[in-house]
Motif scaffolding. Structure first.
Motif, PDB file in Angstrom:
ATOM      1  N   PHE A  73       0.828  -1.200   0.000  1.00 14.64           N
ATOM      2  CA  PHE A  73       0.000   0.000   0.000  1.00 14.64           C
ATOM      3  C   PHE A  73       0.870   1.262   0.000  1.00 14.64           C
ATOM      4  O   PHE A  73       1.910   1.309   0.648  1.00 14.64           O
ATOM      5  CB  PHE A  73      -0.894   0.019   1.245  1.00 14.64           C
ATOM      6  N   ASP A  74       0.401   2.271  -0.733  1.00 11.68           N
ATOM      7  CA  ASP A  74       1.049   3.575  -0.736  1.00 11.68           C
ATOM      8  C   ASP A  74       0.159   4.554   0.041  1.00 11.68           C
ATOM      9  O   ASP A  74      -1.072   4.537  -0.115  1.00 11.68           O
ATOM     10  CB  ASP A  74       1.228   4.089  -2.158  1.00 11.68           C
TER      11      ASP A  74
ATOM     12  N   GLY B  42       3.463  -1.266   6.719  1.00 14.88           N
ATOM     13  CA  GLY B  42       2.702  -0.669   7.815  1.00 14.88           C
ATOM     14  C   GLY B  42       3.226   0.710   8.132  1.00 14.88           C
ATOM     15  O   GLY B  42       4.406   1.011   7.896  1.00 14.88           O
ATOM     16  N   TRP B  43       2.359   1.571   8.673  1.00  9.25           N
ATOM     17  CA  TRP B  43       2.728   2.961   8.918  1.00  9.25           C
ATOM     18  C   TRP B  43       2.236   3.402  10.286  1.00  9.25           C
ATOM     19  O   TRP B  43       1.183   2.964  10.747  1.00  9.25           O
ATOM     20  CB  TRP B  43       2.105   3.874   7.868  1.00  9.25           C
ATOM     21  N   VAL B  44       2.981   4.300  10.938  1.00  9.26           N
ATOM     22  CA  VAL B  44       2.550   4.932  12.189  1.00  9.26           C
ATOM     23  C   VAL B  44       2.840   6.430  12.069  1.00  9.26           C
ATOM     24  O   VAL B  44       3.956   6.820  11.708  1.00  9.26           O
ATOM     25  CB  VAL B  44       3.270   4.357  13.426  1.00  9.26           C
ATOM     26  N   THR B  45       1.841   7.249  12.368  1.00 18.85           N
ATOM     27  CA  THR B  45       2.001   8.700  12.291  1.00 18.85           C
ATOM     28  C   THR B  45       2.196   9.287  13.684  1.00 18.85           C
ATOM     29  O   THR B  45       1.857   8.664  14.696  1.00 18.85           O
ATOM     30  CB  THR B  45       0.761   9.352  11.665  1.00 18.85           C
ATOM     31  N   ASP B  46       2.735  10.506  13.723  1.00 15.24           N
ATOM     32  CA  ASP B  46       2.844  11.200  15.008  1.00 15.24           C
ATOM     33  C   ASP B  46       1.605  12.062  15.235  1.00 15.24           C
ATOM     34  O   ASP B  46       0.619  11.972  14.477  1.00 15.24           O
ATOM     35  CB  ASP B  46       4.148  12.009  15.085  1.00 15.24           C
TER      36      ASP B  46
ATOM     37  N   ALA C  84       7.684   3.069   9.701  1.00 14.22           N
ATOM     38  CA  ALA C  84       7.240   2.191   8.621  1.00 14.22           C
ATOM     39  C   ALA C  84       7.781   0.793   8.892  1.00 14.22           C
ATOM     40  O   ALA C  84       8.960   0.626   9.218  1.00 14.22           O
ATOM     41  CB  ALA C  84       7.732   2.700   7.274  1.00 14.22           C
ATOM     42  N   SER C  85       6.937  -0.203   8.774  1.00 20.96           N
ATOM     43  CA  SER C  85       7.354  -1.580   9.068  1.00 20.96           C
ATOM     44  C   SER C  85       7.542  -2.382   7.792  1.00 20.96           C
ATOM     45  O   SER C  85       6.965  -2.081   6.741  1.00 20.96           O
ATOM     46  CB  SER C  85       6.326  -2.269   9.966  1.00 20.96           C
ATOM     47  N   LYS C  86       8.370  -3.431   7.920  1.00 23.21           N
ATOM     48  CA  LYS C  86       8.592  -4.353   6.810  1.00 23.21           C
ATOM     49  C   LYS C  86       8.911  -5.722   7.383  1.00 23.21           C
ATOM     50  O   LYS C  86       9.656  -5.832   8.358  1.00 23.21           O
ATOM     51  CB  LYS C  86       9.739  -3.862   5.926  1.00 23.21           C
TER      52      LYS C  86
END
Length: 264
Positions: A161-162, A185-189, A197-199
């Motif tokens: 996903f982008d 995967g993404w996590v924002t502040d 960002a996960s991988k």
């Protein structure tokens, strides 16, 4: 003495036997139609609008749950969605609009829609058949982003996903990060900036970190299948990371992790 004891026991047993015989039989519980367990509730999933003037809920419409909006202090509600094929489960307020997700025929390729509180101006925000759209951050209470969401869409390749900025009024999509590394995967502040960002390689998970959106991601921490490190949010200063972890412990606990020092 023995005869009297035996006689006494017999009298007690006879009394208990008679008492049991006289007790009324228990009435079996009535059978409940299995449809009752799957019946839509009268009203559920209540939400209050950001301005506090309206509230919304899910209720039945032609056998499927749809979203209704009602002004505080009034009795009449307005149905703002009209799905008769599949129930709507996930929705929320963004400004003066309702945003909800729905798939087509159960394919789980969810698309996003928004509609005004009066049921007008329905917008298909991510009208891409066979493509899935998920919300990464609703950007709630962030000044300047009252009409925006961060969504992730797998248009480029199905496997990854982008992230995009999505305007819930116009449907305008702006690429937020060119995911050439195929992060999953993404996590924002707290300001809505993607900082983690996960991988995964299928066994190990690597979390990558950046201090701002002007910097590249660099590896932060790698966990094996035995370890847990699940970032939840940043602290109020957007410096340290709150995460659930069992690293170095015998149970999963909430930790505060310093991404610069790389320690809790």
């Amino acid at each position: 003495m023995i005869k009297k004891s035996v006689l006494s026991v017999l009298v007690v047993l006879a009394t208990l036997f008679i008492s049991c015989k006289q007790e009324p039989k228990e009435t079996p519980a009535p059978l409940i139609d299995v449809k009752t367990f799957f019946k839509n509730g009268e009203k559920s999933s209540f939400r209050i609008s950001p301005d506090g003037n309206y509230f919304s809920y899910r209720a039945d419409y032609k056998g499927k749950t749809n979203v209704f909006v009602q002004k505080v202090g009034e009795e009449k509600s307005v149905r703002v969605t009209n799905d008769t094929l599949r129930s709507i489960f996930n929705y929320f307020w963004k400004g003066d609009r309702i945003v909800y997700a729905q798939d087509i025929g159960g394919d789980e390729n969810f698309q996003l829609f928004s509609v005004k509180a009066d049921g007008t101006d329905l917008k298909a925000l991510t009208p891409f058949p066979g493509i899935r759209s998920d919300i990464t951050d609703a950007l709630i209470d962030i000044p300047g982003k009252e009409k925006e969401l961060i969504v992730q869409i797998n248009k480029r390749v199905k496997e990854y996903f982008d992230p995009y900025i999505l305007n819930v009024e116009t449907g305008t999509l702006t690429l937020l990060y060119n995911n050439k590394e195929n992060f999953d995967g993404w996590v924002t502040d707290n300001n809505g900036i993607i900082r983690l960002a996960s991988k995964t390689d299928g066994v190990n998970i690597t979390w990558n970190y950046r201090n701002s959106d002007k910097e590249p991601f660099t590896p932060l921490i790698t966990t094996t299948y035995k370890d847990i490190f699940t970032p939840a949010s940043f602290d109020k200063d957007n410096k340290n990371i709150y995460a659930l972890s069992n690293i170095g412990k015998d149970k999963v606990v909430l930790v505060e992790y310093d991404p610069v020092a790389k320690k809790t």
